[in-house]
Design a protein around this motif. Structure first.
Motif, short mmCIF file in Angstrom:
data_model
loop_
_atom_site.label_atom_id
_atom_site.label_comp_id
_atom_site.label_asym_id
_atom_site.label_seq_id
_atom_site.Cartn_x
_atom_site.Cartn_y
_atom_site.Cartn_z
N ALA A 119 -65.92 -24.82 -35.36
CA ALA A 119 -65.43 -23.74 -36.22
C ALA A 119 -65.20 -24.18 -37.66
O ALA A 119 -64.97 -23.35 -38.53
CB ALA A 119 -64.15 -23.17 -35.65
N HIS A 131 -65.25 -17.92 -42.09
CA HIS A 131 -65.12 -16.97 -40.98
C HIS A 131 -64.69 -15.60 -41.48
O HIS A 131 -65.08 -14.58 -40.91
CB HIS A 131 -64.15 -17.52 -39.94
N ILE A 136 -58.10 -20.65 -35.26
CA ILE A 136 -57.17 -19.64 -35.77
C ILE A 136 -55.83 -19.70 -35.05
O ILE A 136 -54.77 -19.65 -35.68
CB ILE A 136 -57.81 -18.25 -35.68
N ALA A 137 -55.87 -19.86 -33.73
CA ALA A 137 -54.62 -19.92 -32.98
C ALA A 137 -53.77 -21.11 -33.40
O ALA A 137 -52.53 -21.04 -33.48
CB ALA A 137 -54.92 -19.98 -31.48
N THR A 148 -71.79 -13.98 -37.71
CA THR A 148 -71.20 -15.31 -37.86
C THR A 148 -71.46 -15.84 -39.26
O THR A 148 -72.34 -15.35 -39.97
CB THR A 148 -71.78 -16.29 -36.84
N ARG A 160 -66.73 -12.13 -40.65
CA ARG A 160 -66.11 -10.90 -40.13
C ARG A 160 -66.41 -9.72 -41.04
O ARG A 160 -66.68 -8.61 -40.57
CB ARG A 160 -64.60 -11.11 -40.02
N ASP A 182 -63.24 -24.38 -31.50
CA ASP A 182 -64.02 -23.18 -31.73
C ASP A 182 -63.19 -22.24 -32.60
O ASP A 182 -62.05 -22.55 -32.98
CB ASP A 182 -64.43 -22.53 -30.41
N VAL A 183 -63.75 -21.07 -32.94
CA VAL A 183 -63.09 -20.20 -33.89
C VAL A 183 -61.74 -19.72 -33.38
O VAL A 183 -60.74 -19.73 -34.10
CB VAL A 183 -63.99 -18.99 -34.24
N ASP A 184 -61.69 -19.34 -32.09
CA ASP A 184 -60.43 -18.83 -31.54
C ASP A 184 -59.35 -19.91 -31.60
O ASP A 184 -58.19 -19.62 -31.95
CB ASP A 184 -60.63 -18.36 -30.11
N ARG A 185 -59.70 -21.13 -31.24
CA ARG A 185 -58.71 -22.20 -31.25
C ARG A 185 -58.30 -22.57 -32.67
O ARG A 185 -57.13 -22.84 -32.96
CB ARG A 185 -59.25 -23.43 -30.52
N ASP A 241 -57.69 -12.13 -39.20
CA ASP A 241 -56.44 -11.98 -38.45
C ASP A 241 -55.91 -13.35 -38.07
O ASP A 241 -56.31 -13.93 -37.06
CB ASP A 241 -56.68 -11.12 -37.21
#
Length: 460
Positions: free
Chosen positions: A215, A157, A129-130, A166, A161, A124-127, A89
């Protein structure tokens, strides 16, 4: 120590001195000899430099991520032409395909957004992707080769998923453990050497700061030993020997990964790139396949050797160095592989008689003509083969396998016209009188496209 080992060690020691590498660890793997190791220098810390010392392998990590992607493809979890957005996503660049990300032809910028190499602040992964909304498409997809750590990180990643874990967990479970690569890890471990920047104008070597790639780990995080990496290189070159049951990946998949999809330089076609793998032709139908790696204080070069009558099975070499600038080490695995083959070639296996060709194909054997050129069809190692009569000795033959329940229709599974059909046409007695290969007509005598046979008695 054999004379070959002495020569390899001398080559290694010479590079360590001339390139001024604090610690250098080298291993050479081949199926017909014991593993060869050489370590030179010191770790720069309280641990001794041994064959068990771990080095940062940098972008060699990408080859592991590529294999994980191919595993998912085999199990039907993805298609290489799927967009990344179908499996991860992401807020931008959703349409970039997995194949283009693997081959660095997606046009995505090289690094994550921000000055990662300046502040050493990996997201990190969230950052990660964002921040894709701020990452550039620096080239149109498919335009040309453009290396991207960001692209490989996204693939890693996506695999995590899909597998419900991970990237690191999936890697350990599905690649490292099955191949016995117990010294390869995302963590440095207690035997890690220190990475250095060696001053260009003195012999001073200053430790580089330890870095965690966060990430972007699927592109460059791993630590390993030369022994593990030589085995990995051998797997990339000859999986049928290293992984005979296909526990990690079928041999045919590595064939696919090794097919060059792009060249890295538009004027010097000396380096190709496949699906996550660097391809370096060596001449005489020999290619070295693998990857180089660079991280602060470390350089690595990990390559397997394919092709050539003298190349033994499962041949791979790894060179790991604790200097971020000793680029001479990048040539060392290629020199060591070539020297090992030249000085200690693979044994010549004696020929032995085999079974005759099956009766339905005996009438195919021999010389045929197609498109005005002569071909020789033969039965070797249990399969029907064909070669151009004037082909160079080292050129692989075409290999045919009959379709299920259609013995007179065969698929070309390797070599010239791979994928195409060979159709046999028989007369009323069952003798093969004509063939069509990739739709081109093949006859026993040389004929024009409209069927004129030069050997007819009325030819004029």
């Amino acid at each position: 120590m054999t004379e070959v080992s002495r020569r390899l060690e001398r080559m290694t020691r010479q590079v360590q001195v001339e390139a001024r590498v604090p610690a250098l660890s080298v291993a050479l793997h081949r199926a017909d000899r014991p593993l060869w190791n050489c370590t030179v220098g010191g770790t720069g810390n309280d641990t001794p430099l041994t064959e068990a010392s771990r080095f940062r392998i940098g972008s060699v990590t990408k080859t592991f991520t590529a294999v994980l992607v191919m595993q998912c493809r085999d199990e039907g979890l993805l298609d290489l032409d799927d967009p990344i957005g179908a499996h991860l996503d992401v807020p931008a660049h959703r349409e970039l395909t997995l194949r283009r990300l693997l081959s660095h032809t997606a046009g995505l910028q090289r690094e994550p957004h921000g000055d990662v190499w300046d502040n050493l602040d990996a997201p990190d992964v969230d950052r990660l992707i964002a921040d894709l909304v701020r990452a550039e498409r620096v080239l149109p997809p498919g335009r040309r080769y453009h290396y991207s750590n960001l692209g490989l990180a996204l693939l890693g990643h996506a695999v995590g998923r899909l597998r419900g874990g991970t990237w690191a967990e999936v890697l350990a479970d599905r690649v490292l453990r099955p191949l016995g690569l117990s010294a390869t890890s995302v963590e440095p471990g207690p035997t890690a050497v220190t990475g250095f920047l060696v001053d260009a104008y003195s012999d001073h070597a200053r430790p580089e700061p330890p870095t965690d790639f966060g990430a972007v780990a699927p592109a460059a995080q791993l630590w390993s030993t030369a022994s593990d990496m030589a085995r990995w290189a051998a797997f990339l070159a000859d999986p049928a020997v290293v992984d005979p049951t296909g526990a990690v990946l079928r041999s045919g998949n590595l064939d696919e990964m090794r097919w060059p999809l792009t060249t890295t330089d538009e004027t010097l076609w000396s380096t190709g790139f496949g699906l996550g793998l660097i391809l370096l032709p060596q001449g005489d139908r020999v290619v070295h396949v693998g990857h180089d790696g660079a991280m602060p204080g470390f350089l690595s070069a990990v390559y397997g050797r394919r092709g050539g009558a003298d190349t033994p099975g499962a041949m791979g070499c790894a060179v790991l160095a604790s200097s971020g600038t000793a680029t001479a080490i990048m040539e060392l695995p290629h020199r060591l592989l070539a020297a090992a083959v030249a000085d200690d070639p693979a044994e010549i296996v004696a020929w032995a008689p085999g079974d005759p060709a099956p009766e339905p194909y005996r009438g195919v054997l021999g010389r045929w003509w197609g498109e005005g050129f002569e071909y020789v069809f033969s039965w070797r190692d249990g399969v029907l083969r064909a070669r151009g009569a004037d082909d160079a000795a080292g050129r692989p033959p075409a290999v045919f396998v009959p379709l299920p329940d259609q013995p007179d229709v065969l698929r070309t599974v390797s070599g010239r016209e791979v994928g195409e059909l060979l159709r046999l046409t028989r007369d009323e007695r069952g003798a093969v009188v004509r063939m069509h290969w990739a739709t081109y007509r093949f006859t026993r005598n040389q004929e024009t496209f409209d069927g004129y046979d030069f050997r007819r008695s009325d030819a004029s």
